[in-house]
Design an enzyme around this catalytic site. Sequence first.
Site, PDB file in Angstrom:
ATOM      1  N   ARG A  26      -8.333  55.374 -44.941  1.00 43.11           N
ATOM      2  CA  ARG A  26      -8.244  56.177 -46.430  1.00 43.11           C
ATOM      3  C   ARG A  26      -7.181  54.767 -47.516  1.00 43.11           C
ATOM      4  NH1 ARG A  26     -11.113  60.478 -45.897  1.00 43.11           N
ATOM      5  NH2 ARG A  26     -10.826  62.476 -43.881  1.00 43.11           N
ATOM      6  N   GLU A  63     -18.424  63.192 -55.047  1.00 42.05           N
ATOM      7  CA  GLU A  63     -18.778  62.874 -53.381  1.00 42.05           C
ATOM      8  C   GLU A  63     -18.256  60.766 -52.884  1.00 42.05           C
ATOM      9  OE1 GLU A  63     -18.855  63.603 -50.109  1.00 42.05           O
ATOM     10  OE2 GLU A  63     -19.883  64.820 -49.775  1.00 42.05           O
ATOM     11  N   ASP A  64     -17.489  61.012 -51.844  1.00 42.65           N
ATOM     12  CA  ASP A  64     -17.652  59.455 -51.611  1.00 42.65           C
ATOM     13  C   ASP A  64     -19.167  59.170 -51.053  1.00 42.65           C
ATOM     14  OD1 ASP A  64     -17.908  61.450 -49.112  1.00 42.65           O
ATOM     15  OD2 ASP A  64     -16.130  60.721 -48.592  1.00 42.65           O
ATOM     16  N   PHE A 103     -21.144  51.542 -41.079  1.00 49.14           N
ATOM     17  CA  PHE A 103     -20.302  52.530 -41.182  1.00 49.14           C
ATOM     18  C   PHE A 103     -19.329  51.816 -42.385  1.00 49.14           C
ATOM     19  CE2 PHE A 103     -16.684  55.517 -40.224  1.00 49.14           C
ATOM     20  CZ  PHE A 103     -17.288  56.192 -40.453  1.00 49.14           C
ATOM     21  N   ASP A 138     -25.300  60.103 -47.286  1.00 51.29           N
ATOM     22  CA  ASP A 138     -25.852  59.294 -45.790  1.00 51.29           C
ATOM     23  C   ASP A 138     -26.991  60.060 -45.313  1.00 51.29           C
ATOM     24  OD1 ASP A 138     -25.650  58.079 -43.779  1.00 51.29           O
ATOM     25  OD2 ASP A 138     -23.995  58.225 -42.373  1.00 51.29           O
TER      26      ASP A 138
HETATM   27  P1  5GP Z   1     -24.294  62.869 -44.434  1.00 51.64           P
HETATM   28  O1  5GP Z   1     -23.994  64.548 -44.427  1.00 51.64           O
HETATM   29  O2  5GP Z   1     -24.831  63.132 -45.624  1.00 51.64           O
HETATM   30  O3  5GP Z   1     -25.121  62.409 -43.391  1.00 51.64           O
HETATM   31  O4  5GP Z   1     -22.698  62.352 -44.741  1.00 51.64           O
HETATM   32  C1  5GP Z   1     -21.494  63.192 -45.751  1.00 51.64           C
HETATM   33  C2  5GP Z   1     -20.226  62.915 -44.838  1.00 51.64           C
HETATM   34  O5  5GP Z   1     -20.548  61.966 -43.840  1.00 51.64           O
HETATM   35  C3  5GP Z   1     -19.531  61.896 -46.563  1.00 51.64           C
HETATM   36  O6  5GP Z   1     -18.797  63.001 -47.004  1.00 51.64           O
HETATM   37  C4  5GP Z   1     -18.756  61.321 -45.403  1.00 51.64           C
HETATM   38  O7  5GP Z   1     -17.697  62.353 -45.324  1.00 51.64           O
HETATM   39  C5  5GP Z   1     -19.466  60.889 -43.723  1.00 51.64           C
HETATM   40  N1  5GP Z   1     -20.196  59.543 -44.125  1.00 51.64           N
HETATM   41  C6  5GP Z   1     -21.058  59.015 -43.716  1.00 51.64           C
HETATM   42  N2  5GP Z   1     -21.572  57.756 -43.704  1.00 51.64           N
HETATM   43  C7  5GP Z   1     -20.108  57.400 -44.265  1.00 51.64           C
HETATM   44  C8  5GP Z   1     -19.978  56.231 -43.656  1.00 51.64           C
HETATM   45  O8  5GP Z   1     -19.863  55.318 -43.870  1.00 51.64           O
HETATM   46  N3  5GP Z   1     -17.864  55.956 -43.251  1.00 51.64           N
HETATM   47  C9  5GP Z   1     -16.856  57.122 -43.640  1.00 51.64           C
HETATM   48  N4  5GP Z   1     -16.104  57.131 -43.254  1.00 51.64           N
HETATM   49  N5  5GP Z   1     -17.863  58.171 -43.540  1.00 51.64           N
HETATM   50  C10 5GP Z   1     -19.048  58.726 -43.628  1.00 51.64           C
END
Ligand code: 5GP
Length: 181
Positions: free
Chosen positions: A170, A104-105, A157, A108
Amino acid sequence: MKKNKKMDKKVGRVLINKEQIKKRTKELAKQISKDYKDKNLVCITILRGAFMFLADLCREITVPAKFDFMAISSYGDKSESSGVVRIYKDLDMNIAEKDVLIIEDIVDTGRTMDYLLRNLKTRNPKSIEICTLLNKPANRIVNIKIKYVGFEISPEFVIGYGLDFAEDYRHIEDVRVFEED
Ligand code: 5GP
């Protein structure tokens, strides 16, 4: 990518540069290669944000591995978690009895990963672990056990190195803080 001054300002400061990413990716791949020796490793990458991380990580993995992809969304064009996860593309492989590693990238709130874990566990993998380039523990809503973390970051972010804002940025080679004009 050729960057100009205007873009540098908009995309904000470098949080993690490409040398740091390269070094940490090598370390993670070394650990993964050690842990998955004699296992049935299947790396599942979540499109699109983790594509660049996977490309660098997989070339450093020295044990047999298979690769499959899922495309999901948890964010719209806004910089906040919607909590709604949609699968756009499902796996092609059967992961039953496989040792699954989710690539995963960023984790959050943890909502996306929580959904994915619950979804993938119903397919009876032998084991399932997570490898994320970035982790934002301060924003966590759902508790998630992450085995491999590239970098822990503050709740800003970020964009670049695969991560987008409204599908832009990207292809930037470093992880940068996004600063809206
Ligand atoms: P979560 O469900 O854990 O809140 O969010 C996961 C997804 O939200 C990540 O796979 C990503 O796509 C997006 N995301 C969360 N934080 C960031 C951020 O700081 N930058 C970007 N570009 N995407 C984020």
